[in-house]
Every structure is written in structure tokens, then in C-alpha cells.
Design a protein around this motif. Structure first.
Motif, PDB file in Angstrom:
ATOM      1  N   PRO A 322     -30.749  31.467  -3.764  1.00  0.00           N
ATOM      2  CA  PRO A 322     -30.724  30.443  -2.707  1.00  0.00           C
ATOM      3  C   PRO A 322     -32.130  30.225  -2.158  1.00  0.00           C
ATOM      4  CG  PRO A 322     -29.006  32.081  -2.367  1.00  0.00           C
ATOM      5  CD  PRO A 322     -29.908  32.626  -3.440  1.00  0.00           C
ATOM      6  N   VAL A 323     -32.491  28.982  -1.977  1.00  0.00           N
ATOM      7  CA  VAL A 323     -33.840  28.666  -1.521  1.00  0.00           C
ATOM      8  C   VAL A 323     -33.923  28.847  -0.007  1.00  0.00           C
ATOM      9  CG1 VAL A 323     -35.609  26.894  -1.393  1.00  0.00           C
ATOM     10  CG2 VAL A 323     -34.147  27.047  -3.422  1.00  0.00           C
ATOM     11  N   ASP A 324     -34.822  29.739   0.396  1.00  0.00           N
ATOM     12  CA  ASP A 324     -35.103  29.937   1.817  1.00  0.00           C
ATOM     13  C   ASP A 324     -36.608  30.072   1.984  1.00  0.00           C
ATOM     14  OD1 ASP A 324     -35.682  32.441   0.825  1.00  0.00           O
ATOM     15  OD2 ASP A 324     -33.863  33.377   1.590  1.00  0.00           O
ATOM     16  N   SER A 429     -40.289  11.438 -30.180  1.00  0.00           N
ATOM     17  CA  SER A 429     -39.671  10.753 -29.043  1.00  0.00           C
ATOM     18  C   SER A 429     -38.855  11.752 -28.223  1.00  0.00           C
ATOM     19  CB  SER A 429     -38.777   9.618 -29.531  1.00  0.00           C
ATOM     20  OG  SER A 429     -37.678  10.124 -30.260  1.00  0.00           O
ATOM     21  N   PHE A 430     -38.682  11.442 -26.955  1.00  0.00           N
ATOM     22  CA  PHE A 430     -37.951  12.344 -26.070  1.00  0.00           C
ATOM     23  C   PHE A 430     -37.196  11.541 -25.025  1.00  0.00           C
ATOM     24  CE2 PHE A 430     -42.156  11.700 -24.276  1.00  0.00           C
ATOM     25  CZ  PHE A 430     -41.928  11.492 -22.932  1.00  0.00           C
ATOM     26  N   CYS A 431     -36.154  12.161 -24.474  1.00  0.00           N
ATOM     27  CA  CYS A 431     -35.375  11.563 -23.395  1.00  0.00           C
ATOM     28  C   CYS A 431     -35.702  12.272 -22.087  1.00  0.00           C
ATOM     29  CB  CYS A 431     -33.880  11.678 -23.679  1.00  0.00           C
ATOM     30  SG  CYS A 431     -33.305  10.642 -25.048  1.00  0.00           S
ATOM     31  N   THR A 432     -35.744  11.501 -21.014  1.00  0.00           N
ATOM     32  CA  THR A 432     -36.069  12.041 -19.702  1.00  0.00           C
ATOM     33  C   THR A 432     -34.969  11.690 -18.723  1.00  0.00           C
ATOM     34  OG1 THR A 432     -38.408  11.638 -20.191  1.00  0.00           O
ATOM     35  CG2 THR A 432     -37.842  12.186 -17.916  1.00  0.00           C
ATOM     36  N   GLY A 433     -34.535  12.684 -17.962  1.00  0.00           N
ATOM     37  CA  GLY A 433     -33.568  12.466 -16.900  1.00  0.00           C
ATOM     38  C   GLY A 433     -34.194  12.748 -15.551  1.00  0.00           C
ATOM     39  N   VAL A 434     -33.852  11.944 -14.552  1.00  0.00           N
ATOM     40  CA  VAL A 434     -34.463  12.043 -13.227  1.00  0.00           C
ATOM     41  C   VAL A 434     -33.365  12.197 -12.183  1.00  0.00           C
ATOM     42  CG1 VAL A 434     -36.076  11.002 -11.601  1.00  0.00           C
ATOM     43  CG2 VAL A 434     -36.292  10.513 -14.055  1.00  0.00           C
ATOM     44  N   SER A 435     -33.549  13.154 -11.299  1.00  0.00           N
ATOM     45  CA  SER A 435     -32.569  13.387 -10.245  1.00  0.00           C
ATOM     46  C   SER A 435     -32.730  12.379  -9.115  1.00  0.00           C
ATOM     47  CB  SER A 435     -32.740  14.800  -9.691  1.00  0.00           C
ATOM     48  OG  SER A 435     -33.933  14.882  -8.913  1.00  0.00           O
ATOM     49  N   ARG A 436     -31.829  12.446  -8.159  1.00  0.00           N
ATOM     50  CA  ARG A 436     -32.040  11.715  -6.920  1.00  0.00           C
ATOM     51  C   ARG A 436     -33.229  12.335  -6.176  1.00  0.00           C
ATOM     52  NH1 ARG A 436     -25.654  11.847  -5.281  1.00  0.00           N
ATOM     53  NH2 ARG A 436     -25.033   9.880  -6.278  1.00  0.00           N
ATOM     54  N   PRO A 437     -33.943  11.575  -5.358  1.00  0.00           N
ATOM     55  CA  PRO A 437     -35.037  12.160  -4.573  1.00  0.00           C
ATOM     56  C   PRO A 437     -34.521  13.285  -3.675  1.00  0.00           C
ATOM     57  CG  PRO A 437     -35.154   9.757  -4.544  1.00  0.00           C
ATOM     58  CD  PRO A 437     -33.852  10.106  -5.174  1.00  0.00           C
ATOM     59  N   LEU A 438     -35.247  14.388  -3.651  1.00  0.00           N
ATOM     60  CA  LEU A 438     -34.859  15.548  -2.858  1.00  0.00           C
ATOM     61  C   LEU A 438     -35.619  15.526  -1.537  1.00  0.00           C
ATOM     62  CD1 LEU A 438     -35.071  18.294  -5.662  1.00  0.00           C
ATOM     63  CD2 LEU A 438     -33.237  16.652  -5.205  1.00  0.00           C
ATOM     64  N   THR A 439     -34.898  15.715  -0.455  1.00  0.00           N
ATOM     65  CA  THR A 439     -35.536  15.736   0.864  1.00  0.00           C
ATOM     66  C   THR A 439     -35.964  17.137   1.275  1.00  0.00           C
ATOM     67  OG1 THR A 439     -33.361  15.921   1.910  1.00  0.00           O
ATOM     68  CG2 THR A 439     -34.283  13.697   1.617  1.00  0.00           C
ATOM     69  N   GLY A 440     -35.507  18.150   0.541  1.00  0.00           N
ATOM     70  CA  GLY A 440     -35.857  19.525   0.888  1.00  0.00           C
ATOM     71  C   GLY A 440     -35.637  20.441  -0.291  1.00  0.00           C
ATOM     72  N   PRO A 441     -36.272  21.636  -0.299  1.00  0.00           N
ATOM     73  CA  PRO A 441     -36.146  22.558  -1.432  1.00  0.00           C
ATOM     74  C   PRO A 441     -34.738  23.088  -1.639  1.00  0.00           C
ATOM     75  CG  PRO A 441     -37.327  23.581   0.402  1.00  0.00           C
ATOM     76  CD  PRO A 441     -37.188  22.138   0.745  1.00  0.00           C
ATOM     77  N   ALA A 442     -33.891  23.042  -0.620  1.00  0.00           N
ATOM     78  CA  ALA A 442     -32.522  23.528  -0.785  1.00  0.00           C
ATOM     79  C   ALA A 442     -31.723  22.676  -1.768  1.00  0.00           C
ATOM     80  CB  ALA A 442     -31.814  23.563   0.571  1.00  0.00           C
TER      81      ALA A 442
END
Length: 573
Positions: A322-324, A429-442
Motif C-alpha cells: 500500500p502506498v503511504d 512495433s508495439f502497443c501502448t496502454g494509458v491509464s486515467r490521470p492519477l491525482t495521487g500515488p495511492a
């Protein structure tokens, strides 16, 4: 399509360091054996280099001459031709010698030919091909002995200078120096810009100052990401066109860094004029040996450090840790800043070329993955040194910082474009996946799961080389949660019937059906988009309803049809 970085063209010269290893015709005239020699024509070609001497006394000498030779003769063979044919034959000889890249022709006059005809001299002047009048008492064997002795002396000096550079570089490495220190010492000794790069041109070390650096940067040898375009050049010495038309060309020497059959990169030396020192290529070959040892050592150390850092980040990404505040502090000690807005990128090499039927599906060679990982490290490090980049067995993960959660698309596209380069770097060639923007390290663990999902769905929907954002997956994200692809295929077949096949007619009717759904069953708009007559489209709608049912009046069936079409669209299902 340009030649890729690992498919280098062969060097046309037998010895790559040709330009500064020979003796210019001008310098030959100062030798004691050629004292009293005068230049009859071709003064503009006196800087041509001589690598050997040949003697012509027979008519068929042309098959035996070699480039960069001084050809000496008494013109006996020419004197045997009828007088009316001598001038055309002599003129043709000058043309053919110049086309074979000979350096000069030396002629002893008086015994067989009293003078060189004026048309021959004019042709030599036009071509810049030197014609020398040799002294009457000159012995050809003296010229041969002196020229070859001087060439051997120069080659010995070249090898001695290369050996001296090799010892200096070895001392740097033994003292703990790395690639920047090696490049700095080579740059100082060669008085040039020196680059050490990966096999596809990612710069690892860059030393050397003005004015040569400005000339190199303005010569168009870098792509927008800063990658040196190594695929344009071969190993050995070559000239680089000047930055502007008519400007003085530069000189470039390049050699490969190879160890254990593995290509580790390139060493490039460049000057903004044609003045790289003699023996530059031989010197770079010696340096490449030491650089290969340095790179191998750094790779071994990096592998140990990377495994520790990667294992720790894997636990963070998968949520095992867990990120703290303590995790943030530990990441900071590893050189990573994770307490800021960012997105998680997951990049995976495509398993095989879809057009290469010989390539086994699912095979990714380790060396390719290592080079792929190195490219990501190079690009992201240049953008932000504190952004985490780790490589696992099948993927590369980047925690890319963004200015804000609302401005995440642009930096992602820039980084992916930089890794892709100008598609001349020899990378898969490669595929890239991108997450939603993160507002914090948690949110890192959730972002990692989103990015992995985006890679998987993006490849299935858009094929190889896709860039997919989690938020743009839409209904495909839900369809990808179905664990059994056979179930999806069964659903599509049941709903679409014969439209689910891969025939040309089925594909055409699916396009019509999808366009109707996209326009909310607006027949006039659909006819306009598909360039159909209104009555033709009405006929097609009737045919579609006979196959799939009354989708125009049944909203539940219409939903099933829409989902089935998305299933068919998803590649690999």
C-alpha cells in the motif's frame, strides 16, 4: 523506406579510412625521386590521394589499374598507334582513367612521344585529372620504392596513434570512467565531436564543442527526438553534406560496438570540415573494444540494480505494498518522484509481424525486448530523470508525469512518438496502454490495471502498433472482461447469422448496418454517407432484417446487434 539501423550497407572502400591514409599528388611532387616533375594539366586535382603506383607499357592496362593509383608511363603503347588515332586514343585513355578514379598520370616525354597533345591537356583540365611530365632520367623503380615506403611509414604512424589512444582509453576505464569520459578523451585527441549511441542512434554520450557541434546539429542528422540517424551511414569514413548548398562538407567516421556477437551501439566522430585525423577509423575500432567492455559492465550492474528497483515497483503496481509516506520516501531514495499528477503507461512489443507468415506467433526475442526497454529509458530520462521506468519480462512500465490531469494526452503522444522515432531505427512495433490521470500515488495500482487493460483491448480492436487510453475503450472494455472468446464468437454468430462471416458481401452489409446504427436509423443520412440511392438502401434494410430480425423496430434487438458488431470488430476474437 529507409534502411533500418541493423542493416548497414557495406563499405565500398577496401580500407575504410581512405581519405587521410594516402599521399596527395601535391605532396608526391616534393619527393626526391620526383624532383623536376612539372604539372602539364589538371591542377585542380592535385589534392587527389595516392595509395599506390602502377606502370603502363602495354595497351590493355585498363583492366589492371586500381583506384587512387599514380600511373607512370613512357607512352610507348600510345606511340604504336597510327598518328591520326593517337589524339583520340590518348583522350579516351584520360576519360577512362578518371572514371576508374585514378589519382594522376605521369608521362616521360621525348623518346616515344615528344609532347602531350593540346586536346588531351584540355580534357584533363576539364576533368581535374593531373598529367605530370616526369624527368627524362627518372627510374620508375625509384618512384615505386619511395612512394610505398612513405605509405608504410604513414600506416605505421596511424597504427601507433590508434594504439596510443587505446591505452589512454583503457586507463580511463581502469580508473572507473564510463562512456562520457571515453567520449571526452576521444573528442580531445581527435579534435572532433564524438557520439556514443545505441544501435538505433539513442545518444549515450556526447562530447565535443564548437564549431563542429553546430555543423553537426545543422546537417539534419538527428530526428526530432534527438536520435542520431545511424541508418543513413555505414561503418568507415564518409563525407557529410554541408548544412547549406555550396557549403563545405563535413567528415564523419563511424564504427560498431560489438561484443559476444551482440551489437551494443555505434561510435561516431565528426568534424565540420574534411579534416578528421589520419587513422580515425582504426582509432575508433580500438575504442569500440574498450567501449564494449564498459557497456557490458554497465549492463551487468544495471541488471542487478534494475531487478531490485523493478521488484519493488512491481509490488507497488500490483498493490502488494500500500502506498503511504514511507513508500513515497523509499521511491525518492531510488530516484523516483511518484507524489505528483501522472499517468501509467504500459508498452508491450507486438509478438510478431502480422504480415510475416514465417514468424512464430508469440515469440519475442530477449535482445529485442532489452533494446525496446533501453529506448524507453533513453526517451523518458531525457524528459524527466525522476520518472520511474522499469522493464518486466513482457512489458515496460512508465509512470509519466503530466502537468495536470486535464493535460495528459499530449505528453503521452510525444513520448510514444519519440520511442517510435522515424520508423527507421530497426525497432519492432508495439502497443501502448494509458491509464486515467492519477491525482495521487495511492491510485498507482488501479492505474497499472487500467493501462494493462488498455493494451490488451487496444491490440484486439486496433491491431499492432496501437495507442489506447483507458477512458476511450468504451464498450470494448466491458467485452474484454468476458474470459472466454468462444462465448463472444457464439454470441456474434447467433445475433448476426451469416453477417458474422468474413466474406466480402457480409463485410459490406455489416458496414451498412453499422452506419444505420450510427445515424440512429436515419435512412436519408445513411444513404448520403454510403453514396447509395434511397431505394437501394431501403432494399438493403429489408435484406438485413431478413437476416438479423426487425432491428429497426425492436430496441432490444438493436442493442444486441450493436454489441455483436463490436465483437466482430475486436481483432483476435
Amino acid at each position: 523506406m529507409v534502411t533500418v539501423a541493423n542493416d548497414r550497407a557495406p563499405n565500398p572502400w577496401d580500407l575504410p579510412d581512405r581519405p587521410n591514409k594516402g599521399i596527395s599528388v601535391r605532396s608526391l611532387l616534393a619527393m626526391p625521386s620526383l624532383a623536376g616533375t612539372t604539372v602539364l594539366a589538371g591542377h585542380s586535382g592535385l589534392d587527389r590521394l595516392v595509395l599506390g603506383v602502377n606502370v603502363m607499357e602495354v595497351p590493355d592496362i585498363l583492366p589492371w589499374v586500381k583506384p587512387a593509383e599514380l600511373l607512370v608511363t613512357t607512352a610507348f603503347a600510345l606511340s604504336q598507334a597510327p598518328e591520326s588515332e593517337r589524339v583520340p586514343a590518348f583522350t579516351q585513355l584520360i576519360d577512362e582513367l578518371d572514371e576508374r578514379r585514378l589519382s594522376a598520370l605521369g608521362v616521360k616525354l621525348g623518346r616515344y612521344i615528344s609532347e602531350v597533345p593540346t586536346p588531351v591537356l584540355e580534357r584533363a583540365d576539364a576533368r581535374g585529372f593531373p598529367i605530370l611530365r616526369l624527368p627524362d632520367g627518372l627510374a620508375f623503380d625509384e618512384v615505386l620504392a619511395e612512394v610505398f615506403s612513405e605509405l608504410l611509414d604513414r600506416q605505421s604512424r596511424v597504427l601507433a596513434e590508434a594504439d596510443q589512444l587505446h591505452r589512454a582509453i583503457s586507463a580511463i576505464v581502469l580508473a572507473g570512467g564510463g562512456l562520457p569520459q571515453i567520449a571526452d578523451e576521444v573528442s580531445r585527441l581527435l579534435e572532433s565531436v564524438v557520439l556514443i549511441s545505441t544501435p538505433d542512434g539513442r545518444i549515450l554520450a556526447d562530447e565535443g564543442g564548437e564549431p563542429h557541434r553546430s555543423a553537426l546539429e545543422s546537417s539534419g542528422q538527428f530526428d526530432p527526438s534527438g536520435r542520431f540517424l545511424v541508418e543513413r551511414w555505414r561503418d568507415g569514413y564518409q563525407q557529410v553534406p554541408g548544412p547549406a548548398e555550396g557549403s563545405q562538407p563535413g567528415s564523419l567516421a563511424m564504427t560498431s560496438i560489438v561484443a559476444g556477437g551482440i551489437d551494443h551501439g555505434r561510435i561516431i566522430a565528426y568534424r565540420g570540415d574534411d579534416g578528421l585525423p589520419g587513422g580515425t577509423v582504426q582509432a575508433l575500432e580500438r575504442v569500440a573494444i574498450v567501449a564494449a567492455l564498459t557497456i557490458t559492465k554497465e549492463l551487468a550492474v544495471s541488471a542487478v540494480e534494475g531487478k531490485f528497483r523493478g521488484d519493488y515497483l512491481r509490488d507497488v503496481l500490483t498493490g502488494l505494498i500500500p502506498v503511504d509516506e514511507s513508500v513515497i520516501a523509499h521511491c525518492s531514495s531510488l530516484g523516483w518522484d511518484i507524489d505528483r499528477p501522472m499517468v501509467v503507461l504500459v508498452a508491450e512489443l507486438d509478438p510478431s509481424d502480422p504480415n510475416d507468415k514465417r514468424a512464430p506467433v508469440g515469440v519475442v526475442h530477449r535482445s529485442q525486448h532489452e533494446r525496446f526497454s533501453s529506448a524507453w529509458h533513453q526517451v523518458v530520462r531525457a524528459r524527466d530523470k525522476s520518472a520511474p521506468v522499469v522493464a518486466f519480462s513482457q512489458e515496460v512500465i512508465v509512470l509519466l508525469p503530466v502537468a495536470s490531469v486535464l493535460e495528459a494526452a499530449a505528453p503521452v503522444e510525444q513520448v510514444v512518438a519519440a520511442v517510435t522515432g522515424d520508423r527507421g531505427g530497426g525497432r519492432r512495433s508495439f502497443c501502448t496502454g494509458v491509464s486515467r490521470p492519477l491525482t495521487g500515488p495511492a491510485q498507482i495500482a488501479a492505474g497499472y490495471a487500467q493501462a494493462r487493460k488498455a493494451v490488451m483491448v487496444g491490440r484486439r480492436v486496433h491491431g499492432h502498433g496501437s495507442l489506447s487510453h483507458f477512458d476511450s475503450l468504451g464498450v470494448h472494455r466491458l467485452l474484454s472482461l468476458v474470459p472466454d472468446p468462444a462465448e463472444l464468437r457464439s454470441f456474434a454468430t447467433e445475433v448476426l447469422g451469416e453477417l458474422s462471416t468474413e466474406s466480402a458481401e457480409s463485410s459490406d452489409l455489416r458496414t451498412t448496418l453499422q452506419t444505420l446504427l450510427d445515424t440512429n436509423l436515419n435512412v436519408a443520412e445513411t444513404a448520403r454517407l454510403l453514396h447509395f440511392h434511397y431505394n437501394t438502401l431501403r432494399y438493403r434494410i429489408g435484406k438485413l432484417e431478413r437476416i438479423v430480425g426487425p432491428f429497426t423496430t425492436d430496441p432490444h434487438l438493436r442493442l444486441d446487434v450493436a454489441l455483436a458488431l463490436q465483437v466482430v470488430q475486436m481483432q483476435g476474437i
